[in-house]
Design an enzyme around this catalytic site. Structure first.
Site, short mmCIF file in Angstrom:
data_model
loop_
_atom_site.label_atom_id
_atom_site.label_comp_id
_atom_site.label_asym_id
_atom_site.label_seq_id
_atom_site.Cartn_x
_atom_site.Cartn_y
_atom_site.Cartn_z
N GLU A 60 -19.44 0.34 2.50
CA GLU A 60 -20.21 -0.32 1.44
C GLU A 60 -20.72 -1.69 1.88
O GLU A 60 -21.87 -2.06 1.61
CB GLU A 60 -19.39 -0.44 0.16
N HIS A 129 -12.46 4.19 -10.94
CA HIS A 129 -13.73 4.89 -11.15
C HIS A 129 -14.29 4.67 -12.55
O HIS A 129 -15.06 5.48 -13.05
CB HIS A 129 -13.56 6.40 -10.92
#
Lengths: 339, 329
Positions: A60, A129
């Site tokens: 990322e 999440h």
């Protein structure tokens, strides 16, 4: 016009921009061959080729940082971070590089990048999440932060974000990708096709960043919300019968403060709703601004309805999620408060 | 590293040697002046001098072509001077003045030049490395044959994002040269105290990136290695790693207790390996220049540096309104 859910609208925005701007390109984890874990980039690699839409390794920080370098030299990258919870390894790059490049180069270079990322809970994702990290971006000078609440807005706002010469964090409320979730998990899901905002032009249109949308006019209390919470706030207003004016902020930075203050000066009352935890959240900034701008119009303390100050739980999903019951109670407290 | 002091190089022209001498000397004298201005309180905050490492950027700039890009960390003054940025604008940035490259708002670690394709000047260790890959991506996307020099130190070589970048750069065959300026100390920690794998360029093997170690005190060796790296990248073969073995004579920053190495170690480098003395010897023993010729260059450089210092002292402070410019488009 076509009927689109939010994923299809986002896909359409990306398609339009790849077609319009040869400097635009898309990359991220699984976005190329696979079409994205939520299918937002489905078909784009096939249509535009791997030069314009391609897969990146699970890196990322590296994804966002290379995008910054691409942007500094004239490209307009749109990257996907698969879940907003995964963006933290890239936070240094967003804060120290993307947000500040223009300032410290005295305008020589900037980072016209868009970071798309699904956020928020209501999907039993647990703490890695489900989070709503908007406040860690709105706090950073140099970044813009945008959150749509409908397919129509998602497309127009995403196109505007991609066209921005500033770095934009585009947070997608994943709970409402398929339908306008009103905070009642016990009821059958409503698909977007039953909602008027699923009417989406197939071609180009942009919704300027910094324009809020009054989604329900009312006189009793102003509700400030964004993303999934817009639909929860509307449900709470309907269920309580309170004449609430619900404002979908759409863009957190820049903020359409004029629309906010005009409404609060009219209603004299304000409830702020977000899914993120409370302490230091974006609602705290909104509350401070409303107090500064509208103090002499306020007839009740400003209410905040938010996630609790805990990690996002798996087992207590609907206790954490600030659903219509909690919002409704806050609306009542606010309108019944006596000065 | 074998001492190569004064080793004759038949294929190097007098003009080239004089050019390298002049450019390296400019960096050294500039940095000495910056150190003085710092001592006088005219430069505040952080200031990382490049003294000792001059051959790295001068050698690599000699291998670079028009349109090639460079991006580096916070020890960046040498890179800016070597790519042709104006010493006045660099020094005025150090003093935080309007005439500085970033109008004084960037400071020593944060300067840029669109004209010279210099992409900073970055104060977070290692953060510039993936940006360099992005620049290289942009060149490849445009279909030209430009290359990007992404500089970082031996300390940054232990940053995780460097290895994310290696993987992406080789995966996408990006024309980026990773230049590890191994000056052997990450602030106060020697390479040996921070890693067991001390041959830093060799880490590229895991990603399929070729590389080599270069004597960074020999500007000619650096240039030759740079040419190999540039040729590799321009041919579309992907990234290349140069681990340039160099040495910083001064402290990490201006406040450095220097407890991590001996005075003798530093002096030995200065006496036996100095890159500028090395070229000076080549010029004199090769009959390319006389003492007087070199003294004339010294005077010329001194004048340039003094002018830059004067400019940096007299350029006005930026207007307060600049606080609010260049934040958003």
């Amino acid at each position: 016009m076509a009927t689109m859910n939010m994923i299809q609208a986002i896909n359409s925005a990306l398609d339009v921009m790849l077609d319009r701007d040869p400097k635009a390109l898309i990359f991220g984890e699984d976005v190329g061959y696979f079409g994205g874990v939520f299918r937002a980039t489905d078909g784009l690699a096939a249509k535009y080729g791997a030069k314009r839409c391609f897969d990146a390794p699970i890196s990322e920080g590296g994804i966002i940082a290379t995008a910054i370098g691409m942007g500094a030299y004239g490209l307009r990258p749109v990257v996907e971070i698969q879940f907003a919870d995964y963006i933290l390894p890239a936070y240094d790059q967003l804060v120290s590089e993307a947000a500040r490049l223009r300032y410290r180069s005295a305008g020589d270079f900037w980072a016209p990048i868009t970071v798309r990322t699904p956020y928020g809970g209501g999907i039993f994702g647990g703490q890695t999440h489900s989070s709503s990290p908007e406040a860690i971006f709105t706090h950073v000078t140099g970044l813009k932060t945008v959150i749509p609440s409908t397919p129509h807005d998602a497309k127009g706002l995403l196109i505007a974000a991609i066209e921005e010469d500033d770095p934009v964090i585009f947070l997608e409320p994943k709970r409402i990708y398929q339908g306008p979730f009103d905070g009642h998990p016990e009821r059958p899901a409503t698909p977007w096709s039953q909602h008027p905002a699923s009417d989406v032009p197939e071609g180009y249109y942009a919704i300027p960043l910094g324009t809020a949308n009054v989604v329900r006019a009312g006189r009793a209390v102003t509700v400030l919300a964004y993303g999934t919470m817009v639909h929860v706030a509307l449900a709470a207003a309907a269920e309580t019968g309170i004449d609430a004016e619900v404002i979908d902020l759409r863009s957190l930075v820049p903020l359409d403060i004029d629309t906010v203050t005009a409404s609060v000066r009219k209603t004299g009352r304000c409830v702020i709703v977000h899914e993120a935890s409370r302490f230091g959240g974006y609602g705290a900034e909104l509350s401070a601004l409303v107090q500064e701008e509208c103090f002499y119009h306020l007839q009740a303390p400003i209410e905040r309805v938010t996630g609790w100050d805990t990690p996002y739980p798996h087992a207590f999903e609907w206790d954490y999620f600030p659903g219509p019951a909690r919002v409704g109670k806050a609306l009542k407290r606010c309108v019944e408060a006596e000065t | 590293m074998a001492a190569r002091k004064g080793t004759a190089r038949p294929n190097v022209s007098k003009d080239d040697l004089l050019k390298y001498y002049r450019e390296m000397l400019l960096i050294r004298r500039f940095e000495e002046k910056a150190g003085q201005l710092y001592g006088m309180g005219l430069i505040g905050g952080f200031c990382h001098l490049y003294i000792g490492q001059e051959a790295v950027v001068v050698g690599l700039e000699a291998a670079a072509g028009e349109g090639d890009k460079r991006i580096t960390s916070y020890r960046d003054h040498g890179h800016m001077l070597a790519c042709g940025m104006d010493p006045k604008g660099v020094m005025a940035e150090l003093t935080g003045r309007e005439g500085g490259y970033s109008k004084g708002k960037g400071g020593s670690m944060h300067m840029f030049s669109k004209e010279k394709h210099f992409y900073g000047g970055h104060g977070i260790v290692g953060a510039q490395v993936p940006l360099g890959a992005g620049l290289a991506f942009s060149d490849k996307y445009r279909g030209n044959d430009r290359v990007t020099f992404a500089y970082f130190g031996d300390g940054a070589a232990n940053q995780g994002q460097v290895y994310e970048t290696y993987n992406m750069a080789e995966l996408w065959a990006l024309p980026v040269i990773f230049v590890i300026e191994n000056n052997q100390y990450a602030m106060g920690t020697s390479v040996q105290r921070s890693t067991k794998s001390t041959t830093l360029f060799g880490r590229g093997q895991a990603y399929g990136i070729p590389g080599e170690q270069v004597d960074g005190m020999d500007v000619l060796a650096v240039k030759e290695a740079g040419e190999r790296a540039v040729a590799h990248c321009r041919a579309g073969k992907g990234p290349y790693i140069l681990e340039v073995m160099t040495y910083r004579y001064r402290g990490h920053s201006m406040s450095d207790p220097a407890k991590y190495r001996t005075r003798e170690e530093v002096q030995k480098m200065r006496d036996e390996r100095d890159a500028i003395e090395n070229v000076r010897d080549l010029l004199l023993t090769g009959g390319h220049a006389t003492d007087d010729d070199l003294k004339a260059i010294d005077r010329e450089i001194k004048a340039i540096v003094n002018d830059s210092a004067e400019f940096a002292k007299t350029s006005p402070e930026p207007a307060l309104s600049e606080l609010w410019t260049d934040i958003y488009a």
